[in-house]
Write a protein that holds these residues in place. Structure first.
Motif: not given
Length: 365
Positions: A69-85
């Motif tokens: 689900r997270l990978q699909a969400w990220l792939a839908e829009d280049t303005r979506r990001h996940v940032l870790t520490l």
């Protein structure tokens, strides 16, 4: 982020019985999540105890589904990001907190998190009409001065602050208490889309997370942590806005408060903050000067009509009685220019002079 790395982060965060504090201890002891899971349970136990170590031995239910689900969400829009520490784009200000979020989900311009001028604006979900106007006008003035307003997308002051910043053409950041595939409250759906287009929406909660009451005080530490200062517009004595102000003070950030009527319950929280050392402010200029934020553009002695047709001097006045000196500080106009403009507005019926040398904008303006 490769799938294996993403899965390791989600496994660490979604494992029942392993809270953020335990996860942080494991990261400090072993490094990144993939490295944590290369160790055996005995090593985990020495860091977080038997119960948490035992929980880590089993994969969280539906882990693969959550990764998909997270990978699909990220792939839908280049303005979506996940940032870790460990991400280079993770805001350094949050790393200075005692409990930084381990993962941030971002919708919009990730560079907004690194804007050089950021100010939190918070307040009541049920503000007075004047409080809502103050929030919008302060955010508009701050946005025009090159400040990125940070707030929480809630009803009332938060929404007005985001709206004012957007109307000024400035970026604004909304820190929310749900997963980013949800918008709460629903009536801010359009506002959320505009923030995502012009600024950023941020959450530490996984996709699908509903609006749970405990999440909103928790997200307040991120609002305070991302900002160089926090402005409380209106707040009752017992309110989440005061939590944000306390968190800002605990992090060594400036706290500002707008005073209000002694008869208004919504002003008592601000008055309490002022008694405790928060700085009383009457204009956006007060904040800009205190935080040494140089405005992006100067008025150069001229006040123009705003794009929506509203006179900029009337906007600077607000609706509360104001002194000539305070109005001059807000606008930067010299005395001659200011007096001439005020006379014009008086003759138009937009401004009235009050006893004590005060001025007040009339309702028809």
């Amino acid at each position: 982020m490769p799938r294996e790395e993403l899965a390791a982060w989600l496994r660490l965060l979604l494992t029942p019985g392993v809270g953020i504090q335990s996860a942080r201890k494991l990261l400090a002891a072993f490094g990144l999540p993939q490295e944590i899971f290369e160790h055996d349970p005995a090593a985990w136990q020495s860091v977080v105890g038997t119960r948490a170590a035992l929980s880590l031995t089993a994969l969280p239910e539906h882990l693969d589904t959550e990764v998909d689900r997270l990978q699909a969400w990220l792939a839908e829009d280049t303005r979506r990001h996940v940032l870790t520490l460990g991400d280079s784009l993770y805001p350094t200000e949050l790393l200075q907190m005692a409990d930084p979020p381990l993962m941030l989900y971002v919708q919009g311009d990730v560079q907004a998190l690194h804007h050089p001028r950021r100010l939190a604006m918070v307040g009541s979900r049920n503000p007075t009409p004047q409080g809502e106007t103050n929030a919008k006008q302060f955010a508009h003035a701050l946005g025009e001065a090159g400040v990125c307003v940070v707030s929480g997308l809630a009803l009332g002051v938060d929404g007005a602050a985001h709206e004012g910043a957007l109307q000024a053409g400035a970026p604004t950041i909304a820190v929310v208490g749900t997963g980013l595939d949800r918008v709460y409250p629903k009536r801010h759906l359009s506002l959320a889309h505009r923030i995502g287009a012009q600024g950023a929406i941020v959450s530490e909660y996984p996709l699908g997370t509903p609006p749970l009451a405990a999440h909103f005080p928790q997200r307040n530490r991120i609002i305070a942590g991302l900002s160089q200062g926090t402005l409380v517009v209106e707040a009752a004595v017992q309110s989440g806005s005061l939590i944000t102000a306390r968190l800002a003070a605990d992090q060594g950030r400036e706290v500002f408060a707008i005073p209000g009527s002694i008869h208004s319950p919504q002003a008592r929280g601000c008055h309490a903050l002022i008694r405790q050392g928060a700085k009383l402010v009457e204009s956006a200029q007060d904040i800009l000067e205190d935080l040494h934020m140089v405005p992006a553009r100067s008025l150069d002695g001229v006040l123009e009509v705003e794009p929506d047709g509203e006179d900029a001097l009337l906007m600077a006045m607000g609706y509360d009685p104001v002194s000539l000196d305070a109005l001059q500080a807000r606008t930067g106009l010299d005395t001659a220019h200011l007096q001439a403009r005020l006379l014009e507005l008086e003759l138009q019926g937009d401004v009235s002079r009050l006893p004590g040398g005060l001025l007040q904008r009339l309702g028809r303006g």
